[in-house]
Design a protein around this motif. Structure first.
Motif, PDB file in Angstrom:
ATOM      1  N   VAL A 129      52.896  39.246  50.579  1.00  0.00           N
ATOM      2  CA  VAL A 129      51.612  39.140  49.904  1.00  0.00           C
ATOM      3  C   VAL A 129      50.596  39.844  50.798  1.00  0.00           C
ATOM      4  CG1 VAL A 129      49.839  37.599  49.020  1.00  0.00           C
ATOM      5  CG2 VAL A 129      52.254  36.978  48.804  1.00  0.00           C
ATOM      6  N   ALA A 130      49.976  40.885  50.235  1.00  0.00           N
ATOM      7  CA  ALA A 130      48.950  41.632  50.959  1.00  0.00           C
ATOM      8  C   ALA A 130      47.595  41.045  50.604  1.00  0.00           C
ATOM      9  CB  ALA A 130      49.014  43.107  50.586  1.00  0.00           C
ATOM     10  N   LEU A 131      46.878  40.576  51.621  1.00  0.00           N
ATOM     11  CA  LEU A 131      45.525  40.066  51.435  1.00  0.00           C
ATOM     12  C   LEU A 131      44.561  41.178  51.810  1.00  0.00           C
ATOM     13  CD1 LEU A 131      45.907  36.572  53.157  1.00  0.00           C
ATOM     14  CD2 LEU A 131      46.400  37.210  50.787  1.00  0.00           C
ATOM     15  N   GLY A 132      43.692  41.544  50.880  1.00  0.00           N
ATOM     16  CA  GLY A 132      42.791  42.663  51.121  1.00  0.00           C
ATOM     17  C   GLY A 132      41.338  42.308  50.917  1.00  0.00           C
ATOM     18  N   THR A 133      40.486  42.813  51.815  1.00  0.00           N
ATOM     19  CA  THR A 133      39.044  42.694  51.662  1.00  0.00           C
ATOM     20  C   THR A 133      38.561  43.892  50.853  1.00  0.00           C
ATOM     21  OG1 THR A 133      38.817  41.532  53.756  1.00  0.00           O
ATOM     22  CG2 THR A 133      36.833  42.568  52.877  1.00  0.00           C
ATOM     23  N   VAL A 134      37.797  43.610  49.808  1.00  0.00           N
ATOM     24  CA  VAL A 134      37.335  44.654  48.895  1.00  0.00           C
ATOM     25  C   VAL A 134      36.165  45.415  49.521  1.00  0.00           C
ATOM     26  CG1 VAL A 134      36.364  45.112  46.607  1.00  0.00           C
ATOM     27  CG2 VAL A 134      38.118  43.339  46.896  1.00  0.00           C
ATOM     28  N   LEU A 135      36.310  46.749  49.568  1.00  0.00           N
ATOM     29  CA  LEU A 135      35.277  47.637  50.103  1.00  0.00           C
ATOM     30  C   LEU A 135      34.434  48.256  48.998  1.00  0.00           C
ATOM     31  CD1 LEU A 135      37.555  49.641  52.549  1.00  0.00           C
ATOM     32  CD2 LEU A 135      36.115  47.661  53.092  1.00  0.00           C
ATOM     33  N   ASP A 136      35.053  48.449  47.836  1.00  0.00           N
ATOM     34  CA  ASP A 136      34.375  49.069  46.701  1.00  0.00           C
ATOM     35  C   ASP A 136      35.004  48.540  45.427  1.00  0.00           C
ATOM     36  OD1 ASP A 136      32.545  50.858  45.437  1.00  0.00           O
ATOM     37  OD2 ASP A 136      34.164  52.292  45.124  1.00  0.00           O
ATOM     38  N   ALA A 137      34.187  48.390  44.400  1.00  0.00           N
ATOM     39  CA  ALA A 137      34.668  47.900  43.109  1.00  0.00           C
ATOM     40  C   ALA A 137      33.922  48.614  42.000  1.00  0.00           C
ATOM     41  CB  ALA A 137      34.448  46.388  43.002  1.00  0.00           C
ATOM     42  N   GLU A 138      34.656  48.976  40.959  1.00  0.00           N
ATOM     43  CA  GLU A 138      34.038  49.622  39.810  1.00  0.00           C
ATOM     44  C   GLU A 138      34.807  49.245  38.556  1.00  0.00           C
ATOM     45  OE1 GLU A 138      33.295  54.070  38.065  1.00  0.00           O
ATOM     46  OE2 GLU A 138      33.232  53.821  40.241  1.00  0.00           O
ATOM     47  N   THR A 139      34.065  49.079  37.478  1.00  0.00           N
ATOM     48  CA  THR A 139      34.692  48.757  36.201  1.00  0.00           C
ATOM     49  C   THR A 139      34.168  49.690  35.123  1.00  0.00           C
ATOM     50  OG1 THR A 139      35.209  46.977  34.658  1.00  0.00           O
ATOM     51  CG2 THR A 139      33.003  46.980  35.567  1.00  0.00           C
ATOM     52  N   ARG A 140      35.006  49.935  34.136  1.00  0.00           N
ATOM     53  CA  ARG A 140      34.661  50.729  32.960  1.00  0.00           C
ATOM     54  C   ARG A 140      35.052  49.918  31.735  1.00  0.00           C
ATOM     55  NH1 ARG A 140      37.862  55.854  35.295  1.00  0.00           N
ATOM     56  NH2 ARG A 140      36.340  56.458  36.850  1.00  0.00           N
ATOM     57  N   PRO A 141      34.411  50.172  30.597  1.00  0.00           N
ATOM     58  CA  PRO A 141      34.786  49.437  29.386  1.00  0.00           C
ATOM     59  C   PRO A 141      36.233  49.729  29.001  1.00  0.00           C
ATOM     60  CG  PRO A 141      32.788  50.744  29.027  1.00  0.00           C
ATOM     61  CD  PRO A 141      33.315  51.100  30.374  1.00  0.00           C
ATOM     62  N   GLY A 142      36.890  48.737  28.464  1.00  0.00           N
ATOM     63  CA  GLY A 142      38.261  48.911  27.983  1.00  0.00           C
ATOM     64  C   GLY A 142      39.018  47.610  27.998  1.00  0.00           C
ATOM     65  N   ARG A 143      40.030  47.541  27.176  1.00  0.00           N
ATOM     66  CA  ARG A 143      40.888  46.360  27.134  1.00  0.00           C
ATOM     67  C   ARG A 143      41.946  46.460  28.224  1.00  0.00           C
ATOM     68  NH1 ARG A 143      40.709  42.780  22.631  1.00  0.00           N
ATOM     69  NH2 ARG A 143      39.313  43.622  21.072  1.00  0.00           N
ATOM     70  N   PRO A 144      42.282  45.326  28.839  1.00  0.00           N
ATOM     71  CA  PRO A 144      43.258  45.345  29.934  1.00  0.00           C
ATOM     72  C   PRO A 144      44.687  45.493  29.411  1.00  0.00           C
ATOM     73  CG  PRO A 144      42.676  43.099  29.413  1.00  0.00           C
ATOM     74  CD  PRO A 144      41.788  43.983  28.558  1.00  0.00           C
ATOM     75  N   LEU A 145      45.538  46.067  30.246  1.00  0.00           N
ATOM     76  CA  LEU A 145      46.971  46.069  29.982  1.00  0.00           C
ATOM     77  C   LEU A 145      47.537  44.790  30.581  1.00  0.00           C
ATOM     78  CD1 LEU A 145      49.453  47.594  28.900  1.00  0.00           C
ATOM     79  CD2 LEU A 145      49.694  48.602  31.185  1.00  0.00           C
ATOM     80  N   THR A 146      48.287  44.047  29.790  1.00  0.00           N
ATOM     81  CA  THR A 146      48.904  42.812  30.271  1.00  0.00           C
ATOM     82  C   THR A 146      50.416  42.888  30.055  1.00  0.00           C
ATOM     83  OG1 THR A 146      48.576  41.722  28.142  1.00  0.00           O
ATOM     84  CG2 THR A 146      46.857  41.419  29.810  1.00  0.00           C
ATOM     85  N   TYR A 147      51.109  41.965  30.709  1.00  0.00           N
ATOM     86  CA  TYR A 147      52.567  41.874  30.578  1.00  0.00           C
ATOM     87  C   TYR A 147      52.905  40.426  30.256  1.00  0.00           C
ATOM     88  CZ  TYR A 147      57.428  43.130  31.522  1.00  0.00           C
ATOM     89  OH  TYR A 147      58.766  43.398  31.407  1.00  0.00           O
ATOM     90  N   HIS A 148      53.603  40.232  29.129  1.00  0.00           N
ATOM     91  CA  HIS A 148      53.952  38.892  28.677  1.00  0.00           C
ATOM     92  C   HIS A 148      55.230  38.972  27.859  1.00  0.00           C
ATOM     93  CE1 HIS A 148      53.681  35.512  25.714  1.00  0.00           C
ATOM     94  NE2 HIS A 148      53.500  34.858  26.852  1.00  0.00           N
ATOM     95  N   SER A 149      56.135  38.036  28.072  1.00  0.00           N
ATOM     96  CA  SER A 149      57.424  37.995  27.356  1.00  0.00           C
ATOM     97  C   SER A 149      58.156  39.330  27.455  1.00  0.00           C
ATOM     98  CB  SER A 149      57.223  37.599  25.891  1.00  0.00           C
ATOM     99  OG  SER A 149      56.817  36.263  25.802  1.00  0.00           O
ATOM    100  N   ARG A 150      58.105  39.918  28.659  1.00  0.00           N
ATOM    101  CA  ARG A 150      58.801  41.163  28.980  1.00  0.00           C
ATOM    102  C   ARG A 150      58.340  42.348  28.133  1.00  0.00           C
ATOM    103  NH1 ARG A 150      62.724  36.984  29.353  1.00  0.00           N
ATOM    104  NH2 ARG A 150      63.340  36.675  31.505  1.00  0.00           N
ATOM    105  N   ALA A 151      57.052  42.320  27.738  1.00  0.00           N
ATOM    106  CA  ALA A 151      56.488  43.411  26.940  1.00  0.00           C
ATOM    107  C   ALA A 151      55.029  43.630  27.343  1.00  0.00           C
ATOM    108  CB  ALA A 151      56.563  43.075  25.456  1.00  0.00           C
ATOM    109  N   PHE A 152      54.589  44.889  27.262  1.00  0.00           N
ATOM    110  CA  PHE A 152      53.194  45.215  27.503  1.00  0.00           C
ATOM    111  C   PHE A 152      52.372  44.838  26.281  1.00  0.00           C
ATOM    112  CE2 PHE A 152      55.221  48.427  30.347  1.00  0.00           C
ATOM    113  CZ  PHE A 152      54.721  47.924  31.529  1.00  0.00           C
ATOM    114  N   GLY A 153      51.124  44.487  26.517  1.00  0.00           N
ATOM    115  CA  GLY A 153      50.208  44.147  25.438  1.00  0.00           C
ATOM    116  C   GLY A 153      48.795  44.192  25.967  1.00  0.00           C
ATOM    117  N   THR A 154      47.907  43.461  25.304  1.00  0.00           N
ATOM    118  CA  THR A 154      46.519  43.386  25.749  1.00  0.00           C
ATOM    119  C   THR A 154      45.932  42.054  25.324  1.00  0.00           C
ATOM    120  OG1 THR A 154      44.453  44.615  25.943  1.00  0.00           O
ATOM    121  CG2 THR A 154      45.411  44.461  23.737  1.00  0.00           C
TER     122      THR A 154
END
Length: 161
Positions: A129-154
């Motif tokens: 497990v890599a613990l990281g301190t965030v130096l920069d963060a940016e977000t753009r509009p859009g739906r996330p990619l998720t993984y559930h029941s061994r399939a990609f979705g949103t």
């Protein structure tokens, strides 16, 4: 772990909806990256995240050396990238638009981006497990990619009451 427990554990974890991200790093010359679904926020003050990296991954070796990594939080249209970065090989970035941001590979079109300094690697079974301190963060509009029941979705929000 016995076969029954291993199968049951895998089946239970398949029912957990997870975000899909590509963790990236530079070895000084070329980019490295791998797809992960074990990624989460850890702390707000200071801002920190955790990601789980396979003990045998090339990316882990680069992160150990450079002490930095990027988190590209993928959008629903990027399931092809998720599959490409999940495989082994040195050609994962071939044909993939990316830029350097804070000295780390940032994938084009990803709705979320974090640049991190590695604070600690914690052993956990066949991963670190890599613990990281965030130096920069940016977000753009859009739906996330998720993984559930061994399939990609949103994610689809439920209607408001």
């Amino acid at each position: 772990m016995n076969d029954h427990l291993s199968t049951a554990f895998r089946d239970v974890m398949a029912e957990v909806c997870t975000p899909v991200s590509v963790i990236t790093a530079m070895d000084g010359v070329r980019p490295h990256g791998t797809t992960v679904s074990a990624f989460a926020s850890l702390s707000m003050a200071p801002p920190m995240v955790l990601v789980s990296l396979d003990r045998g991954s090339n990316l882990l070796a680069v992160v150990r050396t450079t002490r930095r990594f990027g988190v590209n939080i993928l959008g629903r249209e990027q399931h092809g990238l998720a599959s490409a970065f999940a495989r082994k090989g040195a050609d994962k970035f071939d044909g993939v638009p990316w830029t350097l941001a804070h000295g780390l590979p940032r994938l084009g079109g990803a709705p979320g981006w974090l640049a991190c300094d590695l604070e600690q690697l914690v052993p956990g079974g066949d991963h670190f497990v890599a613990l990281g301190t965030v130096l920069d963060a940016e977000t753009r509009p859009g739906r996330p990619l998720t993984y559930h029941s061994r399939a990609f979705g949103t994610h689809t929000p439920l209607p408001s009451r």
